[in-house]
Enzyme design. Structure first.
Site, PDB file in Angstrom:
ATOM      1  N   TYR A  40     -22.585  44.192  12.526  1.00  0.00           N
ATOM      2  CA  TYR A  40     -23.932  44.617  12.885  1.00  0.00           C
ATOM      3  C   TYR A  40     -25.019  43.949  12.045  1.00  0.00           C
ATOM      4  CZ  TYR A  40     -21.381  48.315  15.333  1.00  0.00           C
ATOM      5  OH  TYR A  40     -20.528  49.003  16.145  1.00  0.00           O
TER       6      TYR A  40
ATOM      7  N   TYR B 139     -18.390  41.068  20.603  1.00  0.00           N
ATOM      8  CA  TYR B 139     -18.554  42.161  19.650  1.00  0.00           C
ATOM      9  C   TYR B 139     -17.503  42.031  18.547  1.00  0.00           C
ATOM     10  CZ  TYR B 139     -18.314  46.863  17.690  1.00  0.00           C
ATOM     11  OH  TYR B 139     -18.296  47.921  16.826  1.00  0.00           O
TER      12      TYR B 139
ATOM     13  N   LYS C 278     -24.250  56.612  10.985  1.00  0.00           N
ATOM     14  CA  LYS C 278     -23.663  57.695  11.783  1.00  0.00           C
ATOM     15  C   LYS C 278     -23.842  59.063  11.133  1.00  0.00           C
ATOM     16  CE  LYS C 278     -22.283  54.663  14.768  1.00  0.00           C
ATOM     17  NZ  LYS C 278     -22.644  53.420  14.083  1.00  0.00           N
TER      18      LYS C 278
END
Length: 392
Positions: A345, A319, A64
């Site tokens: 992830y 998720y 990010k």
């Protein structure tokens, strides 16, 4: 020593605020999990990791920060343009009254993105409010220790960094449109700046990884890879989508400049079964085209759906839920490489990548014995492991 990144003029002119180290995030071989080998089924394969978790001096470095580098100039502008919530039907336009005083963003309970926004706010001397959604994904529902899941890992770090943490229950209207919160902050005399979850829906969200494509190309030249001399496959997580989209745009521009017809294959490993693959493909294509237009490409002409490669076979049950196979990959990577992945992830990305290798999906049937170079992008997120008490 800094590695010079040569961007074309239109791209180089886009304002950027340095958050990363002056040197590129390192790339190193993963020789234990896939040593170079040669057989009729597996060509000579090299696997390397690009360590985005080592990219910045700020807390919990990860992907990010690259996105945020291109957003900060708008945050610091006296009339920020992109400060409103993306679902607000009547965006107010340029914010009057000066630069932003407060960053506001959202994410799942164990969001990596929120930590990186909070750390950025600390660096910029701004206030920060984060919305954590209890209903996003299945991590909290699947946790054996729900109390620990809600107070450890990234949540703990958000509090340590001094964030104003607010929790949205499932069905809370703020989870769809945080405009009332932004209005509340304005009424109190603040200038809030909204950063969408994952920064992907921000108009500048794809630029950081478009630049990363040029960084990877510069590192390839220094490494002297065999075979094509570049990474033929690049595996990366696909969550909100602009990391993949940015890479696609960046490599398309790079190859257009160099006059190459065969581009690197960016493979996004999806980490959530909530939406079908076609939904994510369209989303990533839009992000790639939007970034492409900003950096000098003709989005519609230069980037097509064939450039978007997503794999949804490793999403698991939800998720944020670490399935058994991905957990095994996480453990193997730690014990064989000494490299810690995250449970949301990169464990799924590494699992998907190794499947492609072991099943020969990276082999060109027309050139079965040619060397194939693979890059795994480690996007960070290890801090979330503290909330996954079953991972030992």
């Amino acid at each position: 020593m800094s590695l010079p990144i040569q961007l074309p003029e239109a791209f180089a002119k886009i304002p950027r605020y340095n958050i990363l180290y002056p040197t590129p995030s390192p790339i190193h071989p993963l020789s234990s999990i896939a040593p170079p080998r040669l057989s009729p089924h597996h060509p000579l394969i090299t696997i390397h990791a690009k360590r985005e978790d080592h990219s910045s001096p700020l807390a919990c470095a990860g992907n990010k920060y690259r996105k945020l580098e291109y957003i900060v100039p708008d945050i610091l502008s006296q009339t920020p343009l992109h400060h409103s919530h993306e679902n607000n039907p009547t965006p107010p336009g340029p914010q009057q009254g000066g630069a932003a005083t407060t960053l506001v963003t959202e994410g799942a309970i164990q969001s990596n993105h929120t930590v990186q926004v909070v750390a950025l706010a600390r660096k910029l001397g701004l206030k920060v409010v984060i919305l954590l959604h209890r209903g996003t994904g299945g991590g909290l529902a699947a946790a054996s220790d729900k109390e620990a899941f809600q107070h450890s890992g990234n949540v703990q770090i958000n509090h340590l960094l001094g964030a104003d943490v607010r929790v949205c229950e499932e069905g809370d209207p703020l989870a769809h449109d945080a405009t009332p919160l932004l209005d509340e902050l304005r009424a109190s005399g603040q200038n809030p700046y909204w950063i969408p979850g994952g920064a992907s829906l921000h108009p500048l969200g794809g630029l950081g990884y478009a630049r990363a494509a040029f960084e990877i190309a510069a590192q390839e030249e220094e490494m002297g890879l065999g075979g094509s001399g570049r990474f033929d496959y690049i595996f990366v997580a696909c969550g909100s989508g602009s990391t993949v989209g940015g890479l696609v745009a960046g490599f398309k521009l790079l190859d257009k400049i160099r006059g190459l017809d065969v581009s690197r294959k960016v493979v996004g490993i999806l980490n959530s079964p909530t939406k079908p693959r076609a939904y994510h493909e369209k989303r990533v294509l839009n992000f790639a085209r939007r970034a492409g237009e900003l950096i000098g490409l003709d989005g519609e002409r230069d980037i097509g759906i064939e450039d978007v490669r997503l794999d949804d076979r490793f999403v698991g049950t939800a998720y944020g839920v670490l399935d058994d196979k991905s957990k095994e990959t996480l453990e193997n990577m730690a014990r064989m490489e000494g490299m810690v992945l995250d449970p949301v992830y990169t464990a799924k990305v590494a699992r998907g990548m190794m499947h492609w290798v072991d099943e020969g999906e990276v082999v060109d049937s027309a050139k079965p014995l040619e060397q194939v170079n693979i890059l795994f992008i480690h996007t960070g997120g290890q801090a979330a492991l503290g909330a996954y008490v079953d991972v030992k």
